[in-house]
Write a protein that holds these residues in place. Sequence first.
Motif, PDB file in Angstrom:
ATOM      1  N   LEU A  84       0.828  -1.209   0.000  1.00  0.00           N
ATOM      2  CA  LEU A  84       0.000   0.000   0.000  1.00  0.00           C
ATOM      3  C   LEU A  84       0.862   1.258   0.000  1.00  0.00           C
ATOM      4  O   LEU A  84       1.899   1.305   0.651  1.00  0.00           O
ATOM      5  CB  LEU A  84      -0.921  -0.003   1.221  1.00  0.00           C
ATOM      6  N   GLY A  85       0.418   2.263  -0.727  1.00  0.00           N
ATOM      7  CA  GLY A  85       1.135   3.538  -0.787  1.00  0.00           C
ATOM      8  C   GLY A  85       2.129   3.618  -1.927  1.00  0.00           C
ATOM      9  O   GLY A  85       2.617   4.699  -2.245  1.00  0.00           O
ATOM     10  N   GLN A  86       2.418   2.492  -2.568  1.00  0.00           N
ATOM     11  CA  GLN A  86       3.411   2.528  -3.650  1.00  0.00           C
ATOM     12  C   GLN A  86       2.801   2.839  -5.004  1.00  0.00           C
ATOM     13  O   GLN A  86       3.377   3.569  -5.799  1.00  0.00           O
ATOM     14  CB  GLN A  86       4.146   1.186  -3.739  1.00  0.00           C
ATOM     15  N   GLY A  87       1.616   2.284  -5.260  1.00  0.00           N
ATOM     16  CA  GLY A  87       1.006   2.462  -6.584  1.00  0.00           C
ATOM     17  C   GLY A  87       0.779   3.921  -6.919  1.00  0.00           C
ATOM     18  O   GLY A  87       1.060   4.356  -8.040  1.00  0.00           O
ATOM     19  N   ILE A  88       0.315   4.681  -5.942  1.00  0.00           N
ATOM     20  CA  ILE A  88       0.045   6.097  -6.236  1.00  0.00           C
ATOM     21  C   ILE A  88       1.345   6.838  -6.528  1.00  0.00           C
ATOM     22  O   ILE A  88       1.388   7.735  -7.375  1.00  0.00           O
ATOM     23  CB  ILE A  88      -0.794   6.778  -5.111  1.00  0.00           C
ATOM     24  N   SER A  89       2.426   6.422  -5.862  1.00  0.00           N
ATOM     25  CA  SER A  89       3.718   7.069  -6.144  1.00  0.00           C
ATOM     26  C   SER A  89       4.168   6.744  -7.568  1.00  0.00           C
ATOM     27  O   SER A  89       4.690   7.605  -8.284  1.00  0.00           O
ATOM     28  CB  SER A  89       4.772   6.592  -5.138  1.00  0.00           C
ATOM     29  N   ILE A  90       3.924   5.504  -7.983  1.00  0.00           N
ATOM     30  CA  ILE A  90       4.276   5.112  -9.355  1.00  0.00           C
ATOM     31  C   ILE A  90       3.410   5.883 -10.353  1.00  0.00           C
ATOM     32  O   ILE A  90       3.885   6.373 -11.377  1.00  0.00           O
ATOM     33  CB  ILE A  90       4.098   3.589  -9.534  1.00  0.00           C
ATOM     34  N   ALA A  91       2.117   6.028 -10.018  1.00  0.00           N
ATOM     35  CA  ALA A  91       1.200   6.749 -10.915  1.00  0.00           C
ATOM     36  C   ALA A  91       1.640   8.202 -11.076  1.00  0.00           C
ATOM     37  O   ALA A  91       1.580   8.764 -12.186  1.00  0.00           O
ATOM     38  CB  ALA A  91      -0.230   6.683 -10.367  1.00  0.00           C
ATOM     39  N   VAL A  92       2.081   8.810  -9.989  1.00  0.00           N
ATOM     40  CA  VAL A  92       2.573  10.194 -10.072  1.00  0.00           C
ATOM     41  C   VAL A  92       3.808  10.241 -10.977  1.00  0.00           C
ATOM     42  O   VAL A  92       3.951  11.136 -11.819  1.00  0.00           O
ATOM     43  CB  VAL A  92       2.873  10.757  -8.658  1.00  0.00           C
ATOM     44  N   GLY A  93       4.682   9.258 -10.840  1.00  0.00           N
ATOM     45  CA  GLY A  93       5.862   9.201 -11.722  1.00  0.00           C
ATOM     46  C   GLY A  93       5.469   9.058 -13.185  1.00  0.00           C
ATOM     47  O   GLY A  93       6.042   9.713 -14.066  1.00  0.00           O
ATOM     48  N   MET A  94       4.455   8.223 -13.452  1.00  0.00           N
ATOM     49  CA  MET A  94       3.976   8.061 -14.836  1.00  0.00           C
ATOM     50  C   MET A  94       3.452   9.392 -15.369  1.00  0.00           C
ATOM     51  O   MET A  94       3.744   9.795 -16.499  1.00  0.00           O
ATOM     52  CB  MET A  94       2.835   7.041 -14.886  1.00  0.00           C
ATOM     53  N   ALA A  95       2.640  10.069 -14.535  1.00  0.00           N
ATOM     54  CA  ALA A  95       2.029  11.332 -14.976  1.00  0.00           C
ATOM     55  C   ALA A  95       3.108  12.393 -15.188  1.00  0.00           C
ATOM     56  O   ALA A  95       3.022  13.207 -16.119  1.00  0.00           O
ATOM     57  CB  ALA A  95       0.986  11.795 -13.948  1.00  0.00           C
ATOM     58  N   MET A  96       4.138  12.376 -14.341  1.00  0.00           N
ATOM     59  CA  MET A  96       5.250  13.328 -14.522  1.00  0.00           C
ATOM     60  C   MET A  96       5.966  13.072 -15.838  1.00  0.00           C
ATOM     61  O   MET A  96       6.260  13.999 -16.583  1.00  0.00           O
ATOM     62  CB  MET A  96       6.262  13.187 -13.371  1.00  0.00           C
ATOM     63  N   SER A  97       6.239  11.801 -16.119  1.00  0.00           N
ATOM     64  CA  SER A  97       6.982  11.530 -17.365  1.00  0.00           C
ATOM     65  C   SER A  97       6.128  11.879 -18.582  1.00  0.00           C
ATOM     66  O   SER A  97       6.632  12.401 -19.570  1.00  0.00           O
ATOM     67  CB  SER A  97       7.486  10.086 -17.413  1.00  0.00           C
ATOM     68  N   ASP A  98       4.814  11.636 -18.487  1.00  0.00           N
ATOM     69  CA  ASP A  98       3.940  11.989 -19.620  1.00  0.00           C
ATOM     70  C   ASP A  98       3.888  13.499 -19.832  1.00  0.00           C
ATOM     71  O   ASP A  98       4.016  13.997 -20.942  1.00  0.00           O
ATOM     72  CB  ASP A  98       2.508  11.472 -19.379  1.00  0.00           C
ATOM     73  N   LYS A  99       3.693  14.234 -18.728  1.00  0.00           N
ATOM     74  CA  LYS A  99       3.491  15.681 -18.880  1.00  0.00           C
ATOM     75  C   LYS A  99       4.798  16.445 -19.066  1.00  0.00           C
ATOM     76  O   LYS A  99       4.887  17.346 -19.897  1.00  0.00           O
ATOM     77  CB  LYS A  99       2.738  16.224 -17.652  1.00  0.00           C
ATOM     78  N   LEU A 100       5.818  16.061 -18.293  1.00  0.00           N
ATOM     79  CA  LEU A 100       7.015  16.902 -18.255  1.00  0.00           C
ATOM     80  C   LEU A 100       8.119  16.431 -19.200  1.00  0.00           C
ATOM     81  O   LEU A 100       8.901  17.234 -19.681  1.00  0.00           O
ATOM     82  CB  LEU A 100       7.575  16.953 -16.828  1.00  0.00           C
ATOM     83  N   VAL A 101       8.182  15.120 -19.457  1.00  0.00           N
ATOM     84  CA  VAL A 101       9.282  14.620 -20.288  1.00  0.00           C
ATOM     85  C   VAL A 101       8.797  14.373 -21.714  1.00  0.00           C
ATOM     86  O   VAL A 101       9.250  14.999 -22.659  1.00  0.00           O
ATOM     87  CB  VAL A 101       9.892  13.330 -19.675  1.00  0.00           C
ATOM     88  N   ASP A 102       7.792  13.488 -21.837  1.00  0.00           N
ATOM     89  CA  ASP A 102       7.314  13.149 -23.181  1.00  0.00           C
ATOM     90  C   ASP A 102       6.352  14.204 -23.730  1.00  0.00           C
ATOM     91  O   ASP A 102       6.095  14.244 -24.926  1.00  0.00           O
ATOM     92  CB  ASP A 102       6.624  11.777 -23.168  1.00  0.00           C
ATOM     93  N   LYS A 103       5.799  15.008 -22.833  1.00  0.00           N
ATOM     94  CA  LYS A 103       4.848  16.070 -23.226  1.00  0.00           C
ATOM     95  C   LYS A 103       3.761  15.528 -24.154  1.00  0.00           C
ATOM     96  O   LYS A 103       3.495  16.090 -25.218  1.00  0.00           O
ATOM     97  CB  LYS A 103       5.592  17.233 -23.885  1.00  0.00           C
ATOM     98  N   ASN A 104       3.177  14.403 -23.757  1.00  0.00           N
ATOM     99  CA  ASN A 104       2.130  13.804 -24.577  1.00  0.00           C
ATOM    100  C   ASN A 104       0.758  14.095 -23.976  1.00  0.00           C
ATOM    101  O   ASN A 104       0.641  14.862 -23.014  1.00  0.00           O
ATOM    102  CB  ASN A 104       2.384  12.296 -24.743  1.00  0.00           C
ATOM    103  N   ASN A 105      -0.250  13.454 -24.505  1.00  0.00           N
ATOM    104  CA  ASN A 105      -1.624  13.770 -24.111  1.00  0.00           C
ATOM    105  C   ASN A 105      -2.260  12.655 -23.284  1.00  0.00           C
ATOM    106  O   ASN A 105      -3.480  12.581 -23.183  1.00  0.00           O
ATOM    107  CB  ASN A 105      -2.421  13.996 -25.403  1.00  0.00           C
ATOM    108  N   ARG A 106      -1.431  11.771 -22.750  1.00  0.00           N
ATOM    109  CA  ARG A 106      -1.976  10.605 -22.046  1.00  0.00           C
ATOM    110  C   ARG A 106      -2.446  10.980 -20.640  1.00  0.00           C
ATOM    111  O   ARG A 106      -2.025  11.980 -20.064  1.00  0.00           O
ATOM    112  CB  ARG A 106      -0.898   9.516 -21.949  1.00  0.00           C
ATOM    113  N   LYS A 107      -3.316  10.127 -20.106  1.00  0.00           N
ATOM    114  CA  LYS A 107      -3.848  10.355 -18.762  1.00  0.00           C
ATOM    115  C   LYS A 107      -3.480   9.155 -17.866  1.00  0.00           C
ATOM    116  O   LYS A 107      -3.324   8.035 -18.355  1.00  0.00           O
ATOM    117  CB  LYS A 107      -5.381  10.479 -18.800  1.00  0.00           C
ATOM    118  N   VAL A 108      -3.386   9.426 -16.579  1.00  0.00           N
ATOM    119  CA  VAL A 108      -3.118   8.359 -15.611  1.00  0.00           C
ATOM    120  C   VAL A 108      -4.223   8.370 -14.563  1.00  0.00           C
ATOM    121  O   VAL A 108      -4.519   9.426 -13.980  1.00  0.00           O
ATOM    122  CB  VAL A 108      -1.746   8.561 -14.919  1.00  0.00           C
TER     123      VAL A 108
END
Length: 294
Positions: free
Chosen positions: A135-159
């Motif tokens: 517990l508590g790890q999945g949301i941290s991973i989800a935040v990492g996914m959203a960061m890479s989508d928005k800040l690195v890949d700058k794509n239009n995906r959602k998490v």
Amino acid sequence: MELNIEFSQEIFENKRRQAEDFRPLATEIRRDIIKSLVLAKSGHSGGPLGIADVMAVLYFGAYMKYNPKNPKWEERDRFVLSAGHLCPVLYSVLARAGYFPIDELKTLRKYGSRLQGHPGIDMNLPGLEVSTGSLGQGISIAVGMAMSDKLVDKNNRKVFCLTGDGELQEGSCWEAAMAAANFKLDNLCWIVDNNDCQIDGRVRDVMSIYPLDKKFEAFNFDVINIDAHNYNEIIAALDKFIDNHKNKINKPTAIIAKSFMGKGVSFMEDDYNWHGIPPNPEQALKALEELSNT
Ligand SMILES: Cc1ncc(C[n+]2csc(CCOP(=O)(O)OP(=O)(O)O)c2C)c(N)n1
């Protein structure tokens, strides 16, 4: 009536629907949960049943972009089940979406099965993005996914990420909340299964996390409180998140979904004793009878 643990073979389309059209889908998902758990003879009943309505709308209401024929499609949105113990509901929606044969639900928790008691990516289950259960790890991973989508890949995906409410007693959840707001992750939709139940008591009695909406607001989330069993409210909340993402509001969205553990099965409803046990055959029969009348 005898216990029938055959699974219906219906695949659900991912499309816009009227509120009440989700009810038969959620009922079938609840039936899958009962059937797979009675066969497994172990596992979590209450949480998966309680969040079935939200999962039905999320996966089959055209909110997530995904393609079961191409599970790793680069443009797909991602779902992270941070509360990994709720996996019977995830396995049901993935099977109903067409990721793997519905009859595989019979193998829940069996040795060698791809459907383990907590989701593991080492099992190579199509549609599953990440291992969870701690517990508590999945949301941290989800935040990492959203960061890479928005800040690195700058794509239009959602998490999308689902946590429990007891899960929020894990401090890492609040670090994840701080990071999500700090990095303005408007591509992140955090859903809290707010059933006020955990393993052995009420969340408010064991260690209160309330008031949840004020906490998320203080972190600078757009917060939406809903009844997790009201399809109109679930639809409105997910629509709002889609708008937030489109309009780039620079805030993450938190949907606080007030649910009842065990919803749909009278003798399980709002009872934390059903957190981590399966129905026995007699209870499963009764549950399936009740679910055939909804
Ligand atoms: C880090 C960690 N600690 C403990 C557990 C054991 N555990 C599994 S579920 C659970 C209770 C979680 O409560 P909640 O998130 O409210 O889920 P619900 O009871 O509604 O299913 C606990 C303590 C775990 N999986 N991970």
